[in-house]
Motif scaffolding. Structure first.
Motif, PDB file in Angstrom:
ATOM      1  N   ALA A  73       0.477  -0.988  -0.123  1.00  0.00           N
ATOM      2  CA  ALA A  73      -0.067  -0.008   0.469  1.00  0.00           C
ATOM      3  C   ALA A  73       0.762   1.926   0.011  1.00  0.00           C
ATOM      4  N   LEU A  74       1.462   0.994   0.773  1.00  0.00           N
ATOM      5  CA  LEU A  74       2.660   2.450   0.890  1.00  0.00           C
ATOM      6  C   LEU A  74       3.120   2.941  -0.405  1.00  0.00           C
ATOM      7  N   TYR A 220      -0.699   2.361   7.298  1.00  0.00           N
ATOM      8  CA  TYR A 220      -0.283   1.680   5.781  1.00  0.00           C
ATOM      9  C   TYR A 220      -0.445   0.332   6.799  1.00  0.00           C
ATOM     10  N   GLY A 249      -3.910   3.787   1.607  1.00  0.00           N
ATOM     11  CA  GLY A 249      -3.261   3.162   2.618  1.00  0.00           C
ATOM     12  C   GLY A 249      -4.226   2.340   3.378  1.00  0.00           C
ATOM     13  N   SER A 250      -4.172   2.286   4.161  1.00  0.00           N
ATOM     14  CA  SER A 250      -5.412   1.418   4.731  1.00  0.00           C
ATOM     15  C   SER A 250      -6.438   1.866   5.233  1.00  0.00           C
ATOM     16  N   GLY A 253      -6.048   4.368   7.431  1.00  0.00           N
ATOM     17  CA  GLY A 253      -5.229   5.376   7.340  1.00  0.00           C
ATOM     18  C   GLY A 253      -5.861   6.906   7.125  1.00  0.00           C
TER      19      GLY A 253
END
Length: 606
Positions: A73-74, A220, A249-250, A253
């Motif tokens: 994700a990052l 993340y 991101g998560s 996030g």
């Protein structure tokens, strides 16, 4: 609360960088270690209480191959800035039996859940991504030693990172030493030693940032598979499609959506700050010179320039839903600060009156008086907002201060002690709610006791200012005496030194000018040197000069709006008695223009 950065090597043979910041993002500690024992020993003083530790190393790794969801994700957000994270999996030997970061966190007793609000926590951070988000970099800086990168490139890129860090962290002498090592490095290995510590400081700042700006931080991943916490990219820098809040991101996030005017102001302040640091030092020199020239007694004059982080935090404040500082660069007036610490309360008023006479005071607030009017004991300090007067505006010496203002805080040493400790306890500690009222009561009690002590010190000083007996035989009173010092800063007078002894001179002037305030202890030694240049080495000779009728009502003729100290009173008398001869003394070389201006005031008719 402490914010700790750990640039953790994946094994104990390579160096690990450590850094610690306080609640104001001031650097308290920076070092390198190798073993887990050394990490624990170095950080022990900083992690016993509330702390947030940012670790540049995987804390949770459970995937057998590939990369973790947090890294993926990052990478989607930061890959185009060349800031993607290295993949971590249990197939790698260093993670097969758990991670070193988890072991270190457990040993330090830290909670590794990024959503936890426990007092002592650890989070995984990534300096490369953080530097891109914090400093608006187009690409990551290439300060890591890799094939094809020569010493000059590594040095140049590391110095760029050092400069960026200095815009958000208030550094210390240890940091200055690290910068010097980069500037003089002749081998890549010398840069590596510094690189780990710079990364650690950045890790500590990311922890500070995450605590102070949660809405501008992205997390993340998740607790089960590992998380990475970093300052968020602004929306316009996220890859398309940016879509949902938090970018790629998560789900939890958080993305920085700071209003553009504030962000622009913060960026401009960061660019201005190096020049403002120099201006802040110049304001300290200005205030010090004004106090010294007037012979006002004080303990210390210090200064500071607001950090970028502190400016940003203040610029974001809102009151009733509206911006507290609509134009931050103009409305935040304490960007430059000067603090004057005096001995007694009477000197606080003297300093304020002097500044009002010598520079432009745009605002004057007596915080102690405001507290007293509310029927409380507590914070007491005089806050003045000053700028240059017309004469100094046109003087080249103060050119860099034109158009600028500085907040000058004036307080007694006891008021200063209370304010510093109260700030340390309230803003850097963690006070349980059940103890808050008791803490308030104890601080109030301490403030009341210190106010009484301030009153007693003032009484003692007033009694000591009453005319003191002069030397037993003024006609025989010569320089030398028994030597020693009047206090801090006075050079000891040797037995054969022809100057008047500063201690005896202080006693003589207390008798001569009973209504004058004390001067700084080193000023008595200074003016005894001027007396020597005039050939005055005996108290009877000085007394004869001061009996001259031309000196009658001299203080009234000068029309001071502040109470000049005893040394200033003597300085005036010598100037009036000797005129140009006194101006031309070697010891007056740096202030001849000021003396001539004062001489003109003395001789003005009426």
């Amino acid at each position: 609360m402490h914010f700790v950065g750990v640039d953790l090597a994946w094994g104990e043979k390579s160096p690990t960088g450590l850094a610690v910041l306080d609640a104001d993002a001031r650097l308290l500690h920076v070092s390198t270690v190798r073993t887990d024992d050394e990490v624990a020993e170095a950080l022990a003083p900083y992690v016993e209480g509330p702390c947030l530790v940012g670790i540049d190393a995987p804390i949770v790794v459970v995937n057998p191959t590939g990369s973790r969801p947090a890294e993926q994700a990052l990478g989607r957000d930061f890959r185009r800035f060349e800031a993607g994270a290295h993949p971590a999996n249990t197939g790698k030997p260093e993670f097969a039996d758990g991670t070193r970061a988890a072991r270190v966190s457990k040993r330090l007793g830290l909670d590794v859940n990024p959503r936890s609000r426990r007092a002592r926590r650890a989070i995984e951070v990534y300096p490369h991504a953080a530097s891109v988000a914090l400093f608006g970099l187009a690409k990551t800086l290439k300060y890591k030693a890799k094939p094809g990168r020569d010493l000059d490139l590594l040095r140049r890129e590391l110095l760029l990172l050092v400069g960026h860090v200095e815009t958000v962290v208030t550094v210390d002498e240890a940091w200055t030493t690290l910068r010097g090592q980069v500037e003089t490095a002749t081998r890549k290995s010398q840069l590596r030693v510094v690189e780990d510590q710079v990364d650690a400081v950045l890790c500590a700042y990311v922890a500070w940032f995450a605590e102070h700006h949660p809405t501008r931080t992205t997390t993340y991943g998740d607790l089960e598979t590992g998380t990475i916490v970093t300052p968020a990219l602004p929306p316009e820098r996220l890859p398309a499609p940016a879509g949902a809040p938090g970018g790629s991101g998560s789900p939890g996030g958080r993305t920085w959506r700071l209003e553009d005017p504030v962000r622009a102001a913060v960026q401009e302040y960061a660019q201005r700050r190096p020049a403002l640091v120099e201006a802040g030092q110049a304001f300290v020199e200005l205030v010090t010179s004004v106090l010294d020239e007037a012979g006002i007694n004080y303990l210390s004059v210090t200064g500071r320039t607001k950090s970028v982080a502190s400016f940003a935090e203040k610029a974001e404040r809102r009151v009733g839903g509206a911006a507290a500082y609509p134009e931050p660069l103009h409305d935040i007036t304490d960007q430059l600060g000067v603090r004057v610490v005096t001995y007694v309360r009477g000197d606080v008023a003297a300093v304020a009156d002097l500044l009002d006479d010598q520079v432009v005071v745009k605002d004057d607030r007596d915080m102690g008086l405001a507290t007293a009017r509310e029927g409380r004991f507590g914070y007491a300090s005089r806050h003045l907002l000053i700028g240059l007067d017309a004469a100094r505006e046109s003087h080249p010496q103060w050119a860099q201060l034109r158009g600028l203002v500085a907040q000058v805080q004036v307080r007694t040493v006891l008021q200063h002690a209370w304010a510093e400790f109260e700030h340390e306890a309230r803003y850097k500690g963690s006070v349980p709610a059940e103890h808050a009222s008791d803490l308030d009561r104890r601080f109030t009690l301490a403030a009341g006791l210190l106010e009484l002590a301030d009153q007693e010190f003032s009484t003692i000083r007033d009694r000591l200012r009453t005319p003191a007996p002069q030397p037993a035989d003024p006609a025989a009173g010569t320089a030398g005496g028994t030597g020693g010092t009047l206090g801090a800063g006075v050079v000891e007078v040797e037995p054969h030194d022809p100057r008047l002894d500063p201690r005896e001179l202080a006693a003589f002037l207390a008798g001569q000018y009973g209504d004058a305030g004390w001067s700084r202890t080193d000023h008595y030694a200074w003016i005894s040197g001027l007396l020597l240049e005039l050939g005055i080495t005996r108290f009877d000779e000085l007394a004869e000069v001061l009996r001259d009728g031309v000196l009658d009502d001299l203080n009234e003729r000068l029309g001071y709006r502040f109470p000049p100290g005893a040394v200033r009173r003597l300085d005036d008398a010598l100037l009036a008695a000797y005129r140009e001869r006194y101006v031309d003394l070697t010891g007056n070389a740096r202030r001849r223009d000021l003396l001539r201006q004062r001489l003109e005031r003395m001789t003005e008719p009426g």
